[in-house]
Design a protein around this motif. Structure first.
Motif, PDB file in Angstrom:
ATOM      1  N   ARG A 103       0.846  -1.203   0.000  1.00 29.73           N
ATOM      2  CA  ARG A 103       0.000   0.000   0.000  1.00 29.73           C
ATOM      3  C   ARG A 103       0.878   1.250   0.000  1.00 29.73           C
ATOM      4  N   SER A 104       1.973   1.177  -0.731  1.00 27.07           N
ATOM      5  CA  SER A 104       2.989   2.228  -0.654  1.00 27.07           C
ATOM      6  C   SER A 104       2.751   3.407  -1.582  1.00 27.07           C
ATOM      7  N   ARG A 105       1.880   3.251  -2.591  1.00 25.84           N
ATOM      8  CA  ARG A 105       1.819   4.256  -3.660  1.00 25.84           C
ATOM      9  C   ARG A 105       0.503   5.045  -3.657  1.00 25.84           C
ATOM     10  N   THR A 106       0.632   6.346  -3.829  1.00 30.03           N
ATOM     11  CA  THR A 106      -0.535   7.212  -4.003  1.00 30.03           C
ATOM     12  C   THR A 106      -0.230   8.206  -5.117  1.00 30.03           C
ATOM     13  N   TRP A 107      -1.101   8.247  -6.109  1.00 24.57           N
ATOM     14  CA  TRP A 107      -0.964   9.240  -7.177  1.00 24.57           C
ATOM     15  C   TRP A 107      -1.654  10.519  -6.731  1.00 24.57           C
ATOM     16  N   ILE A 108      -0.981  11.629  -6.852  1.00 25.90           N
ATOM     17  CA  ILE A 108      -1.540  12.914  -6.423  1.00 25.90           C
ATOM     18  C   ILE A 108      -1.648  13.838  -7.630  1.00 25.90           C
ATOM     19  N   PHE A 109      -2.869  14.267  -7.927  1.00 22.14           N
ATOM     20  CA  PHE A 109      -3.140  15.203  -9.018  1.00 22.14           C
ATOM     21  C   PHE A 109      -3.455  16.568  -8.409  1.00 22.14           C
ATOM     22  N   THR A 110      -2.698  17.581  -8.809  1.00 18.68           N
ATOM     23  CA  THR A 110      -2.898  18.926  -8.277  1.00 18.68           C
ATOM     24  C   THR A 110      -3.168  19.893  -9.424  1.00 18.68           C
ATOM     25  N   ARG A 111      -4.289  20.592  -9.345  1.00 15.74           N
ATOM     26  CA  ARG A 111      -4.613  21.617 -10.345  1.00 15.74           C
ATOM     27  C   ARG A 111      -3.738  22.823 -10.084  1.00 15.74           C
ATOM     28  N   GLU A 113      -1.869  26.609 -11.834  1.00 17.22           N
ATOM     29  CA  GLU A 113      -2.254  27.766 -12.644  1.00 17.22           C
ATOM     30  C   GLU A 113      -2.149  27.452 -14.139  1.00 17.22           C
ATOM     31  N   ASP A 114      -1.189  26.589 -14.487  1.00 18.59           N
ATOM     32  CA  ASP A 114      -0.931  26.303 -15.896  1.00 18.59           C
ATOM     33  C   ASP A 114      -1.489  24.974 -16.377  1.00 18.59           C
ATOM     34  N   GLY A 115      -1.960  24.119 -15.479  1.00 16.90           N
ATOM     35  CA  GLY A 115      -2.451  22.800 -15.892  1.00 16.90           C
ATOM     36  C   GLY A 115      -2.663  21.898 -14.693  1.00 16.90           C
ATOM     37  N   ILE A 116      -2.055  20.711 -14.730  1.00 16.58           N
ATOM     38  CA  ILE A 116      -2.171  19.744 -13.639  1.00 16.58           C
ATOM     39  C   ILE A 116      -0.782  19.179 -13.378  1.00 16.58           C
ATOM     40  N   ASP A 117      -0.484  18.941 -12.107  1.00 19.04           N
ATOM     41  CA  ASP A 117       0.795  18.350 -11.728  1.00 19.04           C
ATOM     42  C   ASP A 117       0.523  16.956 -11.158  1.00 19.04           C
ATOM     43  N   LEU A 118       1.288  15.962 -11.608  1.00 19.66           N
ATOM     44  CA  LEU A 118       1.172  14.585 -11.112  1.00 19.66           C
ATOM     45  C   LEU A 118       2.389  14.259 -10.260  1.00 19.66           C
ATOM     46  N   ARG A 119       2.128  13.735  -9.052  1.00 19.11           N
ATOM     47  CA  ARG A 119       3.211  13.310  -8.166  1.00 19.11           C
ATOM     48  C   ARG A 119       2.949  11.887  -7.667  1.00 19.11           C
ATOM     49  N   HIS A 120       4.048  11.182  -7.378  1.00 20.84           N
ATOM     50  CA  HIS A 120       3.973   9.809  -6.881  1.00 20.84           C
ATOM     51  C   HIS A 120       4.451   9.809  -5.434  1.00 20.84           C
ATOM     52  N   ASP A 121       3.519   9.647  -4.526  1.00 17.92           N
ATOM     53  CA  ASP A 121       3.822   9.634  -3.094  1.00 17.92           C
ATOM     54  C   ASP A 121       4.088   8.185  -2.692  1.00 17.92           C
ATOM     55  N   HIS A 122       5.354   7.856  -2.437  1.00 15.60           N
ATOM     56  CA  HIS A 122       5.740   6.499  -2.043  1.00 15.60           C
ATOM     57  C   HIS A 122       6.082   6.485  -0.554  1.00 15.60           C
ATOM     58  N   ASP A 131      12.666   6.181   0.030  1.00 19.00           N
ATOM     59  CA  ASP A 131      13.880   6.874  -0.412  1.00 19.00           C
ATOM     60  C   ASP A 131      13.659   7.610  -1.737  1.00 19.00           C
ATOM     61  N   PHE A 132      12.735   7.105  -2.541  1.00 14.65           N
ATOM     62  CA  PHE A 132      12.446   7.720  -3.838  1.00 14.65           C
ATOM     63  C   PHE A 132      10.962   8.042  -3.878  1.00 14.65           C
ATOM     64  N   THR A 133      10.621   9.298  -3.705  1.00 19.54           N
ATOM     65  CA  THR A 133       9.208   9.674  -3.599  1.00 19.54           C
ATOM     66  C   THR A 133       8.967  11.078  -4.150  1.00 19.54           C
ATOM     67  N   MET A 134       7.693  11.381  -4.378  1.00 22.70           N
ATOM     68  CA  MET A 134       7.215  12.676  -4.862  1.00 22.70           C
ATOM     69  C   MET A 134       7.800  13.072  -6.215  1.00 22.70           C
ATOM     70  N   TYR A 135       8.197  12.096  -7.003  1.00 25.54           N
ATOM     71  CA  TYR A 135       8.633  12.399  -8.361  1.00 25.54           C
ATOM     72  C   TYR A 135       7.395  12.557  -9.247  1.00 25.54           C
ATOM     73  N   GLY A 136       7.560  13.191 -10.381  1.00 25.78           N
ATOM     74  CA  GLY A 136       6.436  13.406 -11.291  1.00 25.78           C
ATOM     75  C   GLY A 136       6.723  14.573 -12.209  1.00 25.78           C
ATOM     76  N   SER A 152       8.345  14.038 -17.533  1.00 20.87           N
ATOM     77  CA  SER A 152       9.446  14.013 -16.577  1.00 20.87           C
ATOM     78  C   SER A 152      10.616  14.724 -17.232  1.00 20.87           C
ATOM     79  N   PHE A 153      10.855  15.947 -16.842  1.00 18.15           N
ATOM     80  CA  PHE A 153      11.948  16.702 -17.448  1.00 18.15           C
ATOM     81  C   PHE A 153      13.296  16.040 -17.168  1.00 18.15           C
TER      82      PHE A 153
END
Length: 207
Positions: A103-111, A113-122, A131-136, A152-153
């Protein structure tokens, strides 16, 4: 000659005559406010929000050769768990082949000003950050209410190939999460939204 017997008709007629008189006196009629078109980003968030509270089963449909994260026989669950005005949290649960749950992963979608940001909360089982979290990354390319791509830039710069994530959401039909390289799917899981299942417990660290 005719008689006006409807009170609403009288009011409407008087309003029209008042407008004509204002124009004849050189006055400009007041502008009627026009609704702004709804952004594709807001519609995408609304599509996610339409499933809030529901959980669904899915399966692995594509995995790169040599990738061992999933065997393909695991039970996968997506849970549209938390829906705020600008943030939607979607945990991803994996029942492993030994019967234990990841149960380690949660996808976070944030609205934004310019669009939507996706983050991976591990998270780790104790709720602390992995050790590797909040990438997106942010949305990239053409916006569509049913499909968004997130770049992913860092990974794109490392390989010189456009890399990121692709999300498809069709309420009541399907939810698809995956990674892509050069515009092609590289890893993908599909969830059937036609039949809800029991909601799982909270993901690690999100009690």
């Amino acid at each position: 000659m005719f008689r006006i017997t409807n009170q609403l008709t009288v009011v409407s007629l008087l309003a029209a005559l008042t407008g004509l008189m204002a124009c004849s006196n050189g006055e400009q009629p007041q502008d009627v406010p026009v609704d702004e078109p709804v952004s594709a980003y807001d519609l995408f968030m609304d599509n996610l929000r339409a499933e809030c509270g529901n959980a669904y089963a899915g399966n692995l449909t594509l995995e790169p050769e040599g990738d061992t994260m999933l065997d393909g026989r695991e039970l996968l669950l997506v849970h549209f768990r938390e829906c705020e005005d600008d943030v939607i949290r979607v945990p991803f649960h994996i029942e492993q082949l030994d019967g234990e749950w990841d149960r380690s992963r949660t996808w976070i979608f944030t609205r934004t000003e310019d669009g939507i940001d996706l983050r991976h909360d591990h998270r780790k089982p104790d709720g602390s950050d992995d050790d590797f979290t909040m990438y997106g990354g942010p949305t990239y390319g053409e916006a569509d209410p049913n499909q968004m791509e997130f770049i992913s830039f860092e990974r794109t710069e490392e390989t010189g190939m456009y890399r990121g994530w692709r999300i498809i959401i069709e309420p009541g039909v399907r939810y698809v999460y995956g990674t892509h390289r050069g515009g092609e799917w590289s890893w993908r899981v599909d969830f059937d939204l036609t039949e809800a299942v029991d909601a799982p417990p909270a993901p690690w660290g999100h009690d």
